[in-house]
Design a protein around this motif. Sequence first.
Motif, PDB file in Angstrom:
ATOM      1  N   LEU A 146     -12.618 -12.768  -2.589  1.00  0.00           N
ATOM      2  CA  LEU A 146     -11.643 -13.370  -1.673  1.00  0.00           C
ATOM      3  C   LEU A 146     -10.375 -13.794  -2.412  1.00  0.00           C
ATOM      4  CD1 LEU A 146     -14.111 -15.498   0.468  1.00  0.00           C
ATOM      5  CD2 LEU A 146     -12.635 -13.677   1.357  1.00  0.00           C
ATOM      6  N   LEU A 147     -10.541 -14.418  -3.563  1.00  0.00           N
ATOM      7  CA  LEU A 147      -9.380 -14.862  -4.340  1.00  0.00           C
ATOM      8  C   LEU A 147      -8.564 -13.675  -4.838  1.00  0.00           C
ATOM      9  CD1 LEU A 147     -11.054 -17.784  -6.317  1.00  0.00           C
ATOM     10  CD2 LEU A 147      -9.386 -17.977  -4.454  1.00  0.00           C
ATOM     11  N   ALA A 148      -9.241 -12.601  -5.241  1.00  0.00           N
ATOM     12  CA  ALA A 148      -8.528 -11.398  -5.698  1.00  0.00           C
ATOM     13  C   ALA A 148      -7.746 -10.779  -4.539  1.00  0.00           C
ATOM     14  CB  ALA A 148      -9.511 -10.391  -6.287  1.00  0.00           C
ATOM     15  N   LYS A 149      -8.352 -10.702  -3.364  1.00  0.00           N
ATOM     16  CA  LYS A 149      -7.668 -10.144  -2.200  1.00  0.00           C
ATOM     17  C   LYS A 149      -6.491 -11.023  -1.809  1.00  0.00           C
ATOM     18  CE  LYS A 149      -7.510  -7.040   1.098  1.00  0.00           C
ATOM     19  NZ  LYS A 149      -7.197  -5.647   0.811  1.00  0.00           N
ATOM     20  N   ARG A 150      -6.650 -12.345  -1.928  1.00  0.00           N
ATOM     21  CA  ARG A 150      -5.555 -13.262  -1.611  1.00  0.00           C
ATOM     22  C   ARG A 150      -4.375 -13.025  -2.552  1.00  0.00           C
ATOM     23  NH1 ARG A 150      -6.376 -19.690  -1.878  1.00  0.00           N
ATOM     24  NH2 ARG A 150      -6.469 -19.201  -4.104  1.00  0.00           N
ATOM     25  N   ARG A 151      -4.662 -12.867  -3.859  1.00  0.00           N
ATOM     26  CA  ARG A 151      -3.584 -12.578  -4.827  1.00  0.00           C
ATOM     27  C   ARG A 151      -2.895 -11.256  -4.494  1.00  0.00           C
ATOM     28  NH1 ARG A 151      -7.360 -14.669  -8.354  1.00  0.00           N
ATOM     29  NH2 ARG A 151      -8.121 -12.589  -8.870  1.00  0.00           N
ATOM     30  N   GLU A 152      -3.682 -10.253  -4.150  1.00  0.00           N
ATOM     31  CA  GLU A 152      -3.123  -8.940  -3.810  1.00  0.00           C
ATOM     32  C   GLU A 152      -2.195  -9.037  -2.602  1.00  0.00           C
ATOM     33  OE1 GLU A 152      -4.702  -4.834  -1.765  1.00  0.00           O
ATOM     34  OE2 GLU A 152      -6.115  -5.934  -3.023  1.00  0.00           O
ATOM     35  N   ILE A 153      -2.651  -9.715  -1.571  1.00  0.00           N
ATOM     36  CA  ILE A 153      -1.856  -9.839  -0.346  1.00  0.00           C
ATOM     37  C   ILE A 153      -0.592 -10.642  -0.601  1.00  0.00           C
ATOM     38  CG2 ILE A 153      -1.814 -10.892   1.957  1.00  0.00           C
ATOM     39  CD1 ILE A 153      -4.787 -10.112   2.152  1.00  0.00           C
ATOM     40  N   THR A 154      -0.713 -11.733  -1.341  1.00  0.00           N
ATOM     41  CA  THR A 154       0.457 -12.550  -1.651  1.00  0.00           C
ATOM     42  C   THR A 154       1.495 -11.712  -2.381  1.00  0.00           C
ATOM     43  OG1 THR A 154      -0.941 -14.517  -1.745  1.00  0.00           O
ATOM     44  CG2 THR A 154       1.223 -14.673  -2.775  1.00  0.00           C
ATOM     45  N   GLY A 155       1.050 -10.905  -3.323  1.00  0.00           N
ATOM     46  CA  GLY A 155       1.966 -10.017  -4.042  1.00  0.00           C
ATOM     47  C   GLY A 155       2.590  -8.984  -3.120  1.00  0.00           C
ATOM     48  N   ASN A 156       1.787  -8.410  -2.226  1.00  0.00           N
ATOM     49  CA  ASN A 156       2.302  -7.422  -1.285  1.00  0.00           C
ATOM     50  C   ASN A 156       3.374  -8.019  -0.381  1.00  0.00           C
ATOM     51  OD1 ASN A 156       0.478  -5.562  -2.286  1.00  0.00           O
ATOM     52  ND2 ASN A 156      -0.919  -5.704  -0.547  1.00  0.00           N
ATOM     53  N   VAL A 157       3.095  -9.197   0.164  1.00  0.00           N
ATOM     54  CA  VAL A 157       4.042  -9.832   1.079  1.00  0.00           C
ATOM     55  C   VAL A 157       5.329 -10.190   0.342  1.00  0.00           C
ATOM     56  CG1 VAL A 157       4.462 -11.873   2.513  1.00  0.00           C
ATOM     57  CG2 VAL A 157       2.295 -10.645   2.696  1.00  0.00           C
ATOM     58  N   SER A 158       5.216 -10.728  -0.863  1.00  0.00           N
ATOM     59  CA  SER A 158       6.407 -11.064  -1.649  1.00  0.00           C
ATOM     60  C   SER A 158       7.229  -9.822  -1.933  1.00  0.00           C
ATOM     61  CB  SER A 158       6.020 -11.736  -2.959  1.00  0.00           C
ATOM     62  OG  SER A 158       5.427 -12.974  -2.724  1.00  0.00           O
ATOM     63  N   SER A 159       6.571  -8.745  -2.293  1.00  0.00           N
ATOM     64  CA  SER A 159       7.263  -7.496  -2.583  1.00  0.00           C
ATOM     65  C   SER A 159       7.978  -6.962  -1.341  1.00  0.00           C
ATOM     66  CB  SER A 159       6.255  -6.470  -3.102  1.00  0.00           C
ATOM     67  OG  SER A 159       6.874  -5.241  -3.330  1.00  0.00           O
ATOM     68  N   MET A 160       7.297  -7.008  -0.197  1.00  0.00           N
ATOM     69  CA  MET A 160       7.915  -6.539   1.048  1.00  0.00           C
ATOM     70  C   MET A 160       9.119  -7.405   1.423  1.00  0.00           C
ATOM     71  SD  MET A 160       4.835  -5.314   3.555  1.00  0.00           S
ATOM     72  CE  MET A 160       3.426  -6.260   3.000  1.00  0.00           C
ATOM     73  N   GLU A 161       8.975  -8.737   1.277  1.00  0.00           N
ATOM     74  CA  GLU A 161      10.084  -9.636   1.600  1.00  0.00           C
ATOM     75  C   GLU A 161      11.277  -9.361   0.695  1.00  0.00           C
ATOM     76  OE1 GLU A 161       8.301 -13.482   1.186  1.00  0.00           O
ATOM     77  OE2 GLU A 161       7.774 -13.588   3.313  1.00  0.00           O
ATOM     78  N   ASN A 162      11.021  -9.220  -0.600  1.00  0.00           N
ATOM     79  CA  ASN A 162      12.104  -8.946  -1.542  1.00  0.00           C
ATOM     80  C   ASN A 162      12.776  -7.619  -1.241  1.00  0.00           C
ATOM     81  OD1 ASN A 162      11.671 -11.347  -2.894  1.00  0.00           O
ATOM     82  ND2 ASN A 162      10.308 -10.421  -4.404  1.00  0.00           N
ATOM     83  N   GLY A 163      12.000  -6.605  -0.921  1.00  0.00           N
ATOM     84  CA  GLY A 163      12.565  -5.305  -0.585  1.00  0.00           C
ATOM     85  C   GLY A 163      13.421  -5.364   0.658  1.00  0.00           C
ATOM     86  N   ALA A 164      12.963  -6.068   1.679  1.00  0.00           N
ATOM     87  CA  ALA A 164      13.731  -6.180   2.924  1.00  0.00           C
ATOM     88  C   ALA A 164      15.017  -6.957   2.699  1.00  0.00           C
ATOM     89  CB  ALA A 164      12.884  -6.855   4.006  1.00  0.00           C
ATOM     90  N   LEU A 165      14.950  -8.038   1.935  1.00  0.00           N
ATOM     91  CA  LEU A 165      16.152  -8.829   1.663  1.00  0.00           C
ATOM     92  C   LEU A 165      17.145  -8.054   0.806  1.00  0.00           C
ATOM     93  CD1 LEU A 165      14.591 -12.344   0.995  1.00  0.00           C
ATOM     94  CD2 LEU A 165      15.930 -11.627   2.991  1.00  0.00           C
ATOM     95  N   ARG A 166      16.648  -7.335  -0.195  1.00  0.00           N
ATOM     96  CA  ARG A 166      17.525  -6.566  -1.073  1.00  0.00           C
ATOM     97  C   ARG A 166      18.228  -5.480  -0.276  1.00  0.00           C
ATOM     98  NH1 ARG A 166      14.501  -6.384  -5.135  1.00  0.00           N
ATOM     99  NH2 ARG A 166      13.106  -4.770  -4.381  1.00  0.00           N
ATOM    100  N   HIS A 167      17.495  -4.830   0.653  1.00  0.00           N
ATOM    101  CA  HIS A 167      18.077  -3.773   1.471  1.00  0.00           C
ATOM    102  C   HIS A 167      19.167  -4.326   2.380  1.00  0.00           C
ATOM    103  CE1 HIS A 167      18.303   0.102   3.390  1.00  0.00           C
ATOM    104  NE2 HIS A 167      18.206  -0.496   4.570  1.00  0.00           N
ATOM    105  N   GLN A 168      18.952  -5.501   2.936  1.00  0.00           N
ATOM    106  CA  GLN A 168      19.963  -6.097   3.811  1.00  0.00           C
ATOM    107  C   GLN A 168      21.226  -6.451   3.040  1.00  0.00           C
ATOM    108  OE1 GLN A 168      17.984  -9.390   5.689  1.00  0.00           O
ATOM    109  NE2 GLN A 168      17.240  -8.139   7.377  1.00  0.00           N
ATOM    110  N   ARG A 169      21.097  -6.935   1.811  1.00  0.00           N
ATOM    111  CA  ARG A 169      22.259  -7.303   1.010  1.00  0.00           C
ATOM    112  C   ARG A 169      23.104  -6.089   0.644  1.00  0.00           C
ATOM    113  NH1 ARG A 169      19.189  -9.694  -3.045  1.00  0.00           N
ATOM    114  NH2 ARG A 169      17.899 -11.107  -1.899  1.00  0.00           N
ATOM    115  N   THR A 170      22.497  -4.935   0.451  1.00  0.00           N
ATOM    116  CA  THR A 170      23.254  -3.749   0.051  1.00  0.00           C
ATOM    117  C   THR A 170      23.974  -3.124   1.235  1.00  0.00           C
ATOM    118  OG1 THR A 170      21.336  -2.320   0.346  1.00  0.00           O
ATOM    119  CG2 THR A 170      21.697  -3.230  -1.862  1.00  0.00           C
ATOM    120  N   ASP A 171      23.657  -3.512   2.458  1.00  0.00           N
ATOM    121  CA  ASP A 171      24.299  -2.943   3.635  1.00  0.00           C
ATOM    122  C   ASP A 171      25.630  -3.615   3.972  1.00  0.00           C
ATOM    123  OD1 ASP A 171      22.218  -1.224   3.920  1.00  0.00           O
ATOM    124  OD2 ASP A 171      21.225  -2.349   5.531  1.00  0.00           O
TER     125      ASP A 171
END
Length: 151
Positions: free
Chosen positions: A23-48
């Motif tokens: 459970l803890l490993a899956k939580r770390r994985e998901i937290t990383g995934n969500v952070s990565s997706m958020e950063n990607g979406a924000l970075r894409h918006q800034r370049t537009d």
Amino acid sequence: MVKKRREDHPLTGAEIEELKRDLLAKRREITGNVSSMENGALRHQRTDLSNTPYHMADLGTDNYELENTLGLMDSERRLLLEIEDALDRIEEGVYGICEGSGEMIPLARLRAIPWARYCLKCASLAEMGLLGGDEFYDERDERDDYDFEVE
């Protein structure tokens, strides 16, 4: 449903610790995934923000990708809530007990879906809307991540 503690818990301490680590490993994985997706979406918006002409088809594609990313993030956050709830159930001593029937969830199912709230029968009833209670994460979304057989 009232969660009742089972003194005759068939899961050993080692099995519970193994599942907690999962459970803890899956939580770390998901937290990383969500952070990565958020950063990607924000970075894409800034370049537009440039003054470069933008084709309408590109705009549609970008909007689709953003909506898809937001949908994935929502799904990951719902799963994260289920994982947090499973960790709470471990602390309360009610982990592995079906919230529908009060019976023990088979170890094979918990290894496959460590955040499972229900035994297979009750999960099927809940998916059909025939089991009262709280809304729960649709366990079918994660079933492909694991190889398992339910006894």
